[in-house]
Design a protein around this motif. Structure first.
Motif, PDB file in Angstrom:
ATOM      1  N   LYS A   1      23.075 -42.696  11.572  1.00  0.00           N
ATOM      2  CA  LYS A   1      22.392 -43.727  10.793  1.00  0.00           C
ATOM      3  C   LYS A   1      23.341 -44.334   9.775  1.00  0.00           C
ATOM      4  CE  LYS A   1      17.620 -42.176  10.873  1.00  0.00           C
ATOM      5  NZ  LYS A   1      16.753 -41.266  10.124  1.00  0.00           N
TER       6      LYS A   1
ATOM      7  N   MET B   1      30.992 -54.558   2.403  1.00  0.00           N
ATOM      8  CA  MET B   1      30.255 -55.414   3.332  1.00  0.00           C
ATOM      9  C   MET B   1      29.632 -56.599   2.608  1.00  0.00           C
ATOM     10  SD  MET B   1      28.573 -52.183   5.302  1.00  0.00           S
ATOM     11  CE  MET B   1      26.985 -52.946   5.241  1.00  0.00           C
TER      12      MET B   1
ATOM     13  N   ASN C   1      33.483 -54.113  11.444  1.00  0.00           N
ATOM     14  CA  ASN C   1      32.357 -54.125  12.383  1.00  0.00           C
ATOM     15  C   ASN C   1      31.580 -55.415  12.307  1.00  0.00           C
ATOM     16  OD1 ASN C   1      32.559 -51.696  13.741  1.00  0.00           O
ATOM     17  ND2 ASN C   1      31.559 -50.569  12.092  1.00  0.00           N
ATOM     18  N   PHE C   2      31.535 -55.978  11.103  1.00  0.00           N
ATOM     19  CA  PHE C   2      30.761 -57.195  10.949  1.00  0.00           C
ATOM     20  C   PHE C   2      31.636 -58.433  11.112  1.00  0.00           C
ATOM     21  CE2 PHE C   2      27.999 -54.196   8.548  1.00  0.00           C
ATOM     22  CZ  PHE C   2      26.952 -54.238   9.459  1.00  0.00           C
TER      23      PHE C   2
ATOM     24  N   LEU D   1      16.915 -48.919  10.671  1.00  0.00           N
ATOM     25  CA  LEU D   1      17.390 -47.616  11.148  1.00  0.00           C
ATOM     26  C   LEU D   1      16.216 -46.785  11.638  1.00  0.00           C
ATOM     27  CD1 LEU D   1      20.061 -46.773   8.475  1.00  0.00           C
ATOM     28  CD2 LEU D   1      20.443 -47.262  10.874  1.00  0.00           C
TER      29      LEU D   1
ATOM     30  N   GLN E   1      26.545 -44.581   9.856  1.00  0.00           N
ATOM     31  CA  GLN E   1      27.547 -45.456  10.461  1.00  0.00           C
ATOM     32  C   GLN E   1      26.906 -46.723  11.024  1.00  0.00           C
ATOM     33  OE1 GLN E   1      29.860 -44.389   9.152  1.00  0.00           O
ATOM     34  NE2 GLN E   1      30.890 -42.565   9.939  1.00  0.00           N
ATOM     35  N   MET E   2      25.672 -46.581  11.545  1.00  0.00           N
ATOM     36  CA  MET E   2      24.989 -47.776  12.038  1.00  0.00           C
ATOM     37  C   MET E   2      24.741 -48.747  10.888  1.00  0.00           C
ATOM     38  SD  MET E   2      22.546 -45.954  14.770  1.00  0.00           S
ATOM     39  CE  MET E   2      21.191 -47.086  14.905  1.00  0.00           C
ATOM     40  N   ALA E   3      24.451 -48.195   9.725  1.00  0.00           N
ATOM     41  CA  ALA E   3      24.247 -49.056   8.570  1.00  0.00           C
ATOM     42  C   ALA E   3      25.528 -49.804   8.228  1.00  0.00           C
ATOM     43  CB  ALA E   3      23.768 -48.239   7.371  1.00  0.00           C
ATOM     44  N   ARG E   4      26.670 -49.229   8.641  1.00  0.00           N
ATOM     45  CA  ARG E   4      27.944 -49.917   8.407  1.00  0.00           C
ATOM     46  C   ARG E   4      28.364 -50.708   9.645  1.00  0.00           C
ATOM     47  NH1 ARG E   4      32.723 -46.811   5.766  1.00  0.00           N
ATOM     48  NH2 ARG E   4      32.224 -44.991   7.031  1.00  0.00           N
ATOM     49  N   GLY E   5      27.404 -50.971  10.516  1.00  0.00           N
ATOM     50  CA  GLY E   5      27.676 -51.864  11.640  1.00  0.00           C
ATOM     51  C   GLY E   5      28.169 -51.195  12.899  1.00  0.00           C
ATOM     52  N   ALA E   6      28.231 -49.847  12.942  1.00  0.00           N
ATOM     53  CA  ALA E   6      28.649 -49.184  14.166  1.00  0.00           C
ATOM     54  C   ALA E   6      27.570 -49.363  15.220  1.00  0.00           C
ATOM     55  CB  ALA E   6      28.881 -47.701  13.912  1.00  0.00           C
TER      56      ALA E   6
END
Ligand SMILES: Nc1ncnc2c1ncn2[C@@H]1O[C@H](COP(=O)(O)OP(=O)(O)OP(=O)(O)O)[C@@H](O)[C@H]1O
Ligand SMILES: [Mg+2]
Lengths: 265, 288
Positions: free
Chosen positions: A180, B162, B113-114, B56, A182-187
């Protein structure tokens, strides 16, 4: 995300199966692994299915829950079944299209093999579903106790196993948490080409390893601080207890084995 | 960015014996550029709630509207990356998410990533590292060679890099030393004002909540229990205690003071400065 992995997960309930001694359950499960291979016709498979069905209903584990845990394995079962259906060339030809033929024997083989796999997986998951990890390892340690004579580190193995079992849920939780973050950081763990996706797991695995090592170190330290020094002379808070129901279960299993021997062709 | 949460419900492990309702019928509007403090007893559902804000976690029922993005129960799969870029989350104990060889690379992970370019990400990294109060030399170190507090700052820098519009902070200062706590909170507050962010701060500290927040929302057993301006919330001492919380220490002090001295000072002093001021005035009045 990782919620449908039930291997090694205990289902809390109060059933005859839950109350059985872990040793008898271990013996029974181990025994079952072998007698499944005795079945070779409809009657013997029917008998095994009946036995397994009774065991499942006695365990009070909901079918829906059991099915969820089986799902990942179902693909394997279907695959093996298809393989047998296509590759066995026995009995009458049922269907023919050019070089492609399906034989009656293939269908039967396919069904039997699928059944065998399913029965095996069902029974072994029932063991872990109705027995706490700690009980399983305690039982194993007891059953393997005689091997200590030959200097096999049975206690250490049991300890290693109970520690790993204990930490499976923790590890899953941790994985989910880091995923979660890392997904929040765009992974992105779920899409993209294979190579990219494999790379995407680095940000997950590194923190996971780091925290696992840290945790192992802390655990070792905590155990030492509390005076742990191996199995020698160690007593138990909850001793295992063999009841008449355990004897009964094993007798039942032995009668099943005998019937299988009599009825198999 | 305006945030609007409607009848949100979340169940963990739905359909298993371990199913657990963590949120129930949460309705919450957070206007643009608001600083909202989310407080509540441990296990009340704060972390669960904020993880819905960038997709999430999926709602079991109800919906969340983040600017123009709508996330709802049973809704279609959508690309969440744009939303995740805009809504940055600093998780509880974020130092566990560090993984790169160097601090610089780790901070660059999010921006890259972005879709930010390498050079720009590098520049950003060197900017944010200063912001979180670490020297430039840290950038080339391994994150695993840092102290816990430094790791925390690096992790926070990774989210700030970010450049989010919504900043979601899950107890960002838990476990830091007192001066570090103040520094980090001041940093967030400064960013909030300067970049006109919408900020959601999960905290156990009534003092932080009263000092920085425009609004306070109180969670209790998975439900939104109270929601209002700090002075409104802190007038509900009974209700707060019901939820396992209490008013800030300054208010507790004033209550005691009034009881012992027979005076009737206003209870709306939530910071040490305000308290000192109101006491000073009271004493002066008594003196004259
Ligand atoms: N991944 C999960 N799986 C199952 N249950 C969970 C999970 N995460 C949280 N819960 C449960 O949901 C409830 C709310 O948890 P949550 O983490 O949102 O609480 P919190 O308010 O953030 O608490 P804290 O102040 O301790 O961080 C708790 O009862 C918790 O046990
Ligand atoms: Mg939390």
């Amino acid at each position: 995300m990782l919620q449908n992995v039930i291997i090694g997960q205990y289902y809390p309930a109060s059933s005859p199966l839950h109350r059985m001694d872990s040793r008898s359950k271990l013996i029974a499960a181990f025994f079952y692994l072998f007698i499944v291979f005795l079945a070779n016709n409809w009657i013997t498979y029917g008998l095994l299915i009946a036995f397994t069905a009774v065991t499942i209903s006695a365990s009070k584990v909901p079918l829906r829950y059991l099915y969820k845990g089986l799902k990942p394995i179902l693909i394997l079962v279907v695959f093996t079944m298809l393989l047998h259906i296509f590759l066995t060339k026995e009995g009458d030809v049922l269907y023919k299209a050019g070089w492609f033929e399906i034989y009656e024997g293939g269908i039967i083989q396919g069904i039997f093999i699928a059944m065998r796999l399913l029965l095996l997986v069902l029974m072994t998951s029932l063991l872990t579903l109705t027995t706490t990890p700690i009980d399983i390892t305690d039982g194993l340690e007891h059953l393997l106790g005689p091997l200590k004579k030959w200097k096999l580190p049975v206690h250490e193995f049991a300890l290693m196993m109970s520690i790993s079992l204990r930490f499976i849920p923790t590890l899953l939780q941790e994985t989910e948490k880091i995923m979660k973050a890392q997904m929040a950081r765009g992974a992105d763990f779920t899409s993209g080409p294979i190579k990219e996706r494999a790379k995407a797991f680095v940000p997950l695995l590194v923190p996971l390893f780091v925290s696992s090592f840290k945790r192992a170190e802390e655990l070792a330290l905590a155990m030492e601080a509390r005076g742990y020094r191996g199995g020698e002379g160690r007593t138990r808070l909850r001793a295992l207890q063999w009841h008449s129901r355990d004897t009964f279960a094993l007798v039942l299993l032995i009668s099943l084995t005998l019937s299988l021997f009599l009825l198999r062709s | 960015m305006e945030i609007s949460i409607k009848q949100l419900e979340h169940r963990y492990m739905q359909g298993t014996p371990f199913e657990r309702r963590a949120l129930h019928d949460v309705n919450l509007q957070i206007p643009d550029e608001t600083f909202l403090a989310l407080i509540g007893h441990t296990g009340s559902g704060k972390s669960t709630l904020i993880q819905h804000l960038n997709g999430l976690l999926k709602p079991s029922a109800g919906s969340i509207k983040m600017g123009n993005t709508i996330l709802e129960a049973g809704g279609k799969k959508q690309d969440l990356k744009p939303l995740r870029k805009k809504a940055g989350i600093v998780f509880q104990y974020p130092e566990h998410q560090l993984f790169e060889e160097t601090v610089e690379k780790d901070i660059m992970f999010g921006p890259r990533n972005f879709g930010m370019s390498e050079e720009e990400a590098k520049r950003t990294a060197s900017n944010v590292i200063e912001m979180v109060g670490l020297p430039q030399t840290v950038l080339s170190k391994s994150p695993f060679d840092l102290s816990g507090g430094q790791m925390r700052r690096v992790a926070i820098a990774g989210v700030l890099a970010m450049n989010p519009e919504v900043l979601i902070l899950d107890e960002p200062t838990a476990g830091l030393d007192p001066s570090g706590r103040v520094e980090i909170m001041e940093l967030f507050y400064e960013l909030h004002q300067k970049n006109k962010l919408t900020t959601v701060l999960v905290t156990h500290s009534m003092e932080d909540a009263s000092k920085y927040a425009d609004e306070i929302a109180v969670m209790h057993k998975g439900e939104l229990y109270l929601h209002g301006k700090p002075n409104e919330i802190f007038n509900e001492r009974k209700a707060l205690q019901e939820a396992g919380l209490d008013v800030p220490e300054t208010v507790q002090f004033l209550l005691k003071w009034n009881e012992k001295s027979g005076q009737d000072l206003s209870l709306s002093a939530f910071t040490i400065e305000e308290l000192a001021k109101s006491l000073g005035q009271a004493l002066k009045k008594r003196g004259s």
